[in-house]
Design a protein around this motif. Structure first.
Motif, short mmCIF file in Angstrom:
data_model
loop_
_atom_site.label_atom_id
_atom_site.label_comp_id
_atom_site.label_asym_id
_atom_site.label_seq_id
_atom_site.Cartn_x
_atom_site.Cartn_y
_atom_site.Cartn_z
N ARG A 18 0.83 -1.22 0.00
CA ARG A 18 0.00 0.00 0.00
C ARG A 18 0.85 1.25 0.00
O ARG A 18 0.39 2.34 -0.36
CB ARG A 18 -0.92 0.02 1.22
N ASN A 19 2.10 1.14 0.43
CA ASN A 19 2.98 2.30 0.53
C ASN A 19 4.18 2.18 -0.40
O ASN A 19 5.25 2.73 -0.13
CB ASN A 19 3.47 2.46 1.98
N ALA A 20 4.01 1.46 -1.51
CA ALA A 20 5.11 1.21 -2.44
C ALA A 20 5.74 2.51 -2.90
O ALA A 20 5.06 3.46 -3.27
CB ALA A 20 4.61 0.42 -3.64
N GLY A 21 7.06 2.55 -2.87
CA GLY A 21 7.79 3.71 -3.34
C GLY A 21 7.91 4.83 -2.33
O GLY A 21 8.50 5.87 -2.62
N GLU A 22 7.38 4.64 -1.13
CA GLU A 22 7.45 5.68 -0.10
C GLU A 22 8.27 5.18 1.08
O GLU A 22 8.13 4.03 1.49
CB GLU A 22 6.06 6.07 0.39
N THR A 23 9.10 6.03 1.64
CA THR A 23 9.79 5.68 2.88
C THR A 23 8.94 6.12 4.06
O THR A 23 8.10 7.01 3.96
CB THR A 23 11.16 6.38 2.98
N VAL A 24 9.16 5.46 5.18
CA VAL A 24 8.47 5.84 6.40
C VAL A 24 8.92 7.23 6.81
O VAL A 24 10.09 7.58 6.69
CB VAL A 24 8.79 4.82 7.51
N ARG A 25 7.99 8.03 7.30
CA ARG A 25 8.33 9.38 7.75
C ARG A 25 7.75 9.61 9.13
O ARG A 25 6.67 9.09 9.45
CB ARG A 25 7.80 10.43 6.78
N PRO A 26 8.39 10.40 9.98
CA PRO A 26 7.78 10.75 11.27
C PRO A 26 6.40 11.36 11.03
O PRO A 26 6.22 12.15 10.11
CB PRO A 26 8.75 11.78 11.85
N THR A 27 5.44 10.95 11.84
CA THR A 27 4.08 11.41 11.64
C THR A 27 3.95 12.88 11.98
O THR A 27 4.30 13.31 13.07
CB THR A 27 3.11 10.59 12.51
N GLY A 28 3.44 13.67 11.07
CA GLY A 28 3.23 15.10 11.31
C GLY A 28 1.98 15.37 12.13
O GLY A 28 1.17 14.47 12.38
N ARG A 29 1.78 16.60 12.52
CA ARG A 29 0.66 16.97 13.38
C ARG A 29 -0.68 16.68 12.71
O ARG A 29 -1.68 16.43 13.38
CB ARG A 29 0.76 18.44 13.76
N ASN A 30 -0.73 16.75 11.38
CA ASN A 30 -2.00 16.59 10.68
C ASN A 30 -2.07 15.29 9.89
O ASN A 30 -2.89 15.15 9.00
CB ASN A 30 -2.22 17.78 9.74
N LEU A 31 -1.20 14.33 10.23
CA LEU A 31 -1.14 13.07 9.51
C LEU A 31 -1.41 11.90 10.45
O LEU A 31 -1.34 12.02 11.66
CB LEU A 31 0.23 12.89 8.86
N ARG A 32 -1.74 10.76 9.85
CA ARG A 32 -1.85 9.51 10.59
C ARG A 32 -0.97 8.50 9.88
O ARG A 32 -1.43 7.54 9.28
CB ARG A 32 -3.31 9.03 10.66
N ASN A 33 0.32 8.75 9.88
CA ASN A 33 1.26 7.90 9.17
C ASN A 33 1.67 6.75 10.09
O ASN A 33 2.71 6.78 10.73
CB ASN A 33 2.47 8.73 8.74
N LEU A 34 0.83 5.73 10.16
CA LEU A 34 1.06 4.62 11.06
C LEU A 34 1.85 3.53 10.35
O LEU A 34 1.59 3.21 9.19
CB LEU A 34 -0.27 4.06 11.57
N ASN A 35 2.81 2.96 11.07
CA ASN A 35 3.76 2.03 10.48
C ASN A 35 3.76 0.72 11.27
O ASN A 35 3.57 0.73 12.49
CB ASN A 35 5.16 2.65 10.51
N PRO A 36 3.97 -0.42 10.62
CA PRO A 36 3.88 -1.70 11.32
C PRO A 36 5.06 -1.94 12.27
O PRO A 36 6.21 -1.71 11.92
CB PRO A 36 3.87 -2.72 10.19
N ASP A 53 14.64 16.48 3.71
CA ASP A 53 13.98 17.43 4.62
C ASP A 53 12.46 17.31 4.62
O ASP A 53 11.81 17.89 5.48
CB ASP A 53 14.37 18.87 4.23
N ARG A 54 11.88 16.58 3.65
CA ARG A 54 10.43 16.39 3.66
C ARG A 54 9.98 15.67 4.92
O ARG A 54 8.79 15.69 5.23
CB ARG A 54 10.01 15.57 2.44
N LEU A 55 10.89 15.03 5.62
CA LEU A 55 10.53 14.28 6.82
C LEU A 55 9.82 15.15 7.84
O LEU A 55 8.91 14.72 8.51
CB LEU A 55 11.79 13.68 7.46
N PHE A 56 10.27 16.36 8.01
CA PHE A 56 9.74 17.20 9.08
C PHE A 56 8.98 18.38 8.52
O PHE A 56 8.52 19.21 9.22
CB PHE A 56 10.88 17.68 9.99
#
Length: 218
Positions: free
Chosen positions: A35-53, A215-218
């Motif tokens: 579901r996340n092909a081609g994307e690296t995990v990133r720290p979840t931002g204030r307005n995101l729900r970037n949940l990782n296994p 830098d997109r991480l933060f």
């Protein structure tokens, strides 16, 4: 410190994560990675729900749970750095070891300075591996509760220190169940560091031409 990491759905069913890993665990990881092909995990931002296994102990079995990278405090991402935790801090304050997880990955990313060249690190052969993490519960400002995790970092071995001076504590198969289920104390982190050192010669790093982990991480 660990700036970013990835989980490639093309990983092989190797024994570098768990001994005789249950197929359901591998299937769940592949589903998330697809579901996340081609994307690296990133720290979840204030307005995101970037949940990782992450992998947790569930009454003696290994469970996969979506979790939040970094700690939540009073409904917001912690104002202090929390996506990584130094192994030295855990040796000084082993109370933080009460709740732990393995973070499955096929690579992690660091910026080599002063050249500002991103490098991808992983095990030779490109297999799936587990990074040690400590966990705690946290909630967002809308009242949702999550398991939050912080990847445990250690000094890098000699052949990597010229690229980056820290690396995640990689947990070899033989120590995976101990990390998930043993009593959390100073002895556990000491043993984890010794176990992690057994994988040092297998860790490789290659420069990346893209901006993976920038830098997109933060």
């Amino acid at each position: 410190m660990c700036a970013s990491y990835g989980l490639d759905p093309r990983f092989t069913d190797s024994d570098d994560l768990l001994d005789s890993a249950e197929q359901a665990v591998l299937d769940a990881l592949r589903t998330w990675a697809d579901r996340n092909a081609g994307e690296t995990v990133r720290p979840t931002g204030r307005n995101l729900r970037n949940l990782n296994p992450i992998l947790l102990d569930d009454a003696g079995s290994t469970a996969v749970e979506p979790a939040w990278w970094g700690f939540l405090v009073d409904g917001q991402p912690a104002r202090f750095p929390s996506i990584n935790t130094r192994s030295e801090r855990l040796q000084e304050r082993p109370g933080s070891l009460r709740s732990r997880a393995l973070v499955p990955a096929t690579g992690w990313y660091e910026l080599k300075k002063p050249e500002r060249v991103w490098h991808e690190f992983g095990l030779d052969g490109g297999g799936l591996f587990g990074m040690a993490a400590v966990t705690q519960r946290g909630r967002t400002d809308d009242g949702e509760w999550y398991t939050c995790y912080s990847i445990v970092m250690r000094p890098a071995p000699a052949h990597l220190v010229g690229i980056h001076d820290r690396m995640p504590v990689l947990i070899p198969t033989a120590f995976a169940q101990d990390w998930l289920r043993a009593q959390g104390d100073r002895e556990l982190i000491d043993e984890a560091l010794l176990a992690a050192a057994s994988l040092d010669e297998r860790v490789v790093a290659v420069p990346r031409a893209d901006d993976k982990g920038t830098d997109r991480l933060f």
